[in-house]
Motif scaffolding. Structure first.
Motif, mmCIF file in Angstrom:
data_model
loop_
_atom_site.group_PDB
_atom_site.id
_atom_site.type_symbol
_atom_site.label_atom_id
_atom_site.label_comp_id
_atom_site.label_asym_id
_atom_site.label_seq_id
_atom_site.Cartn_x
_atom_site.Cartn_y
_atom_site.Cartn_z
ATOM 1 N N PHE A 150 -9.430 -22.779 31.258
ATOM 2 C CA PHE A 150 -9.596 -24.051 31.039
ATOM 3 C C PHE A 150 -8.794 -24.864 32.327
ATOM 4 N N GLU B 84 -21.043 -21.346 30.292
ATOM 5 C CA GLU B 84 -21.072 -22.898 30.584
ATOM 6 C C GLU B 84 -21.920 -23.053 32.088
ATOM 7 N N ARG C 265 -25.098 -23.790 30.734
ATOM 8 C CA ARG C 265 -25.507 -25.115 30.380
ATOM 9 C C ARG C 265 -25.504 -26.180 31.485
ATOM 10 N N GLN D 38 -28.080 -29.188 32.570
ATOM 11 C CA GLN D 38 -27.434 -30.511 32.490
ATOM 12 C C GLN D 38 -27.530 -31.376 33.966
ATOM 13 N N TYR D 39 -26.989 -30.535 35.009
ATOM 14 C CA TYR D 39 -27.127 -30.993 36.219
ATOM 15 C C TYR D 39 -28.601 -31.043 36.918
ATOM 16 N N PHE E 216 -23.789 -31.070 46.705
ATOM 17 C CA PHE E 216 -23.007 -31.889 45.718
ATOM 18 C C PHE E 216 -21.480 -31.721 45.766
ATOM 19 N N HIS F 190 -17.933 -33.027 46.163
ATOM 20 C CA HIS F 190 -17.400 -34.262 45.649
ATOM 21 C C HIS F 190 -18.164 -34.583 44.405
ATOM 22 N N ARG F 191 -19.189 -33.910 43.996
ATOM 23 C CA ARG F 191 -20.203 -34.356 42.757
ATOM 24 C C ARG F 191 -19.752 -33.290 41.629
ATOM 25 N N ILE F 192 -19.759 -31.829 41.962
ATOM 26 C CA ILE F 192 -19.387 -30.945 40.935
ATOM 27 C C ILE F 192 -18.039 -30.336 41.116
ATOM 28 N N GLN G 109 -16.753 -25.906 38.186
ATOM 29 C CA GLN G 109 -17.755 -25.884 37.611
ATOM 30 C C GLN G 109 -18.882 -25.180 38.499
#
Lengths: 325, 189
Positions: free
Chosen positions: B32, B74, B77, B81-82, B128, B130-132, B136
């Motif tokens: 994590f 993850e 998922r 989701q994105y 992506f 500065h977005r993801i 991730q």
């Protein structure tokens, strides 16, 4: 001392033994009845057992006496019949209680849609007019004295909706709609909790039900329907800019801005909520800082990733979030 | 010997079973707080065989999650989701190129996929950056590689949370990636 007082207050908002409203009262009465009957039976059974253990055979008593054997047989048969009868009474009473709980309530109920996510609750107040829809998270406001019908969905795994003081539990099952109703008769804050193990942070998937007098509830709903407040001071304005250009927008939405993703909780009115992260932390400035910087430290495994913002940007985002009343 | 004391067989069997089940404990670590290689480390990633002058060596960037089933799930998922599946569909391709075949316009190595997500590519792939968050992105990288069977079978996802539309990544046969020699600009008119 404060922690002790806090925890006592918290127990006050989360106990099946302090019921409020018709559904919780029914359940409480059923529980009390079953508890009382079981307690009496336990005492009787234990007394019989002790008597059997300590009893001595009388002088000259024949253990193979057929009359004695018949007497014992009769006693056991009676006890079994009594047990079955009591169980049938329990069965009937619980059937009756669940029937009263699952029927549709009288009057004009308020409809609320609750969606379970790992690990938070999405709460939607829908209306025949879509512009009157309001979405919030982990906090359910209800008017006092009016029945509330919930319809439940789940976006991932099984969850269970449980407000001990207001009514029964209902599972949230992916691909299936379930529902439940209750009525709060006293204004107050009632704690709710996910009651079906749903993953790593199941224990930190709480919510609050806030029962308010109807006029105050109506006021709250009108405010929640509004788009987000436009920030006026320069720090909050910068915060808004940082928010819509950072990873926040991948999951959160703030109505009236370009942030419109529906993966995480809607933040349009986050400052009006009492807690963040599904009841994990109180909604204070310090906790907002902590949560944005290190969500994985506070709630390991949560879907919220750590966001790497510079100190100035972080302060600006927190200032912005605090304007979202 | 074993015929003289049959209990011994049972004991040995029980110990063996216990040892086997132990293998299921601590199968992997759920990170994590991972410190993953970030975007700066990847600024020199080569995307194509075409380059001026003599060929330079590839910078090797280890993928942190190629052997971590939790991170791959993850990634699975996040892929939905994105809205990666908005263009790539469930890996079969549609608006964007397929991800479950052997053909890789911009390279199949983890660092190539990372750079593709972070930098974006011509003809539709958005950046992506500065977005993801980097962690991730690496989870997505591992998942994307699992689609063409490039990960071990015990790491690739074995089931979907939602309605299943393709064969499970676990059952995918391993593809042997080929880097496209055609200049990317001519591939998708």
């Amino acid at each position: 001392m404060t922690t002790l007082a806090d925890s006592v207050a918290w127990i006050g908002g989360h106990s099946v033994h302090v019921p409020d409203g018709p559904v919780a009262l029914l359940l409480d009465r059923l529980g009390d009845y079953m508890y009382a009957v079981s307690a009496v039976l336990w005492v009787l059974v234990t007394a019989a057992l002790l008597w059997a253990v300590f009893r001595r055979r009388a002088e000259g008593e024949d253990p193979n006496d057929p009359a004695r054997e018949r007497r014992m047989q009769r006693t056991v048969t009676l006890a079994v019949a009594a047990s079955a009868a009591i169980l049938f009474v329990f069965l009937f009473l619980s059937y009756d209680t669940s029937r009263a709980m699952t029927g549709r309530p009288a009057g004009e109920p308020l409809q609320i849609r609750v969606t379970g996510h790992q690990w938070w609750w999405e709460v939607e107040y829908r209306d025949s007019l879509p512009q009157h829809w309001a979405t919030t998270a982990n906090e359910i406001h209800v008017p006092v004295g009016r029945p509330v019908v919930f319809d439940f969905r789940s976006s991932d795994v099984n969850h269970s909706f449980w407000v001990p003081q207001l009514g029964g539990k209902r599972d949230l099952i992916p691909g299936q709609e379930t529902s439940l109703w209750f009525r709060a008769d006293t204004a107050g804050v009632y704690r709710g909790q996910c009651a079906e193990f749903c993953g790593y942070q199941h224990a930190k998937m709480a919510f609050e039900v806030i029962a308010e007098p109807p006029p105050r509830f109506a006021e709250w709903l009108v405010q929640q329907r509004d788009t987000a407040a436009t920030p006026t001071d320069s720090l909050a304005q910068r915060g808004q800019l940082v928010f819509v250009t950072s990873p926040c927008v991948m999951c959160h939405s703030i109505s009236g801005t370009t942030a419109g993703s529906r993966i995480g909780p809607d933040l349009t009115h986050i400052a009006s909520r009492r807690t963040i992260a599904a009841g994990t932390l109180l909604n204070t400035q310090g906790n907002l800082f902590a949560w944005i910087t290190d969500p994985q430290g506070l709630k390991p495994g949560t879907r919220m990733p750590a966001t790497q913002l510079g100190p100035k940007d972080l302060a600006a985002v927190v200032a912005y979030l605090e304007t979202l009343r | 010997m074993s015929s003289r004391c049959p209990e011994r067989r049972w004991v040995l069997g029980a110990v063996a079973l216990w040892a086997v089940t132990l293998g299921g404990c601590e199968r992997e670590r759920r990170g994590f707080h991972d410190r993953v290689p970030g975007t700066p480390a990847l600024s020199m990633v080569r995307q194509s065989d075409l380059q001026p002058g003599p060929r330079t060596a590839d910078a090797a960037v280890p993928s942190p999650y190629d052997d971590n089933a939790y991170a791959v799930s993850e990634g699975k998922r996040l892929f939905n989701q994105y809205n990666c599946s908005g263009c790539h569909f469930q890996g079969g391709g549609g608006i964007g190129p397929p991800l479950m075949d052997a053909e890789w316009i911009y390279g199949s190595e983890p660092q190539n996929i990372f750079a593709t997500i972070v930098e974006g590519r011509p003809n539709g792939m958005p950046s992506f950056r500065h977005r993801i968050p980097d962690q991730q992105v690496w989870q997505l990288v591992a998942y994307v590689r699992s689609m063409s069977g490039l990960l071990a079978k015990d790491v690739a996802p074995g089931r979907s949370d939602d309605m299943q539309v393709t064969a499970q990544e676990q059952q995918t046969t391993k593809e042997h990636p080929v880097k496209s020699a055609v200049p990317p600009s001519t591939q998708r008119p």
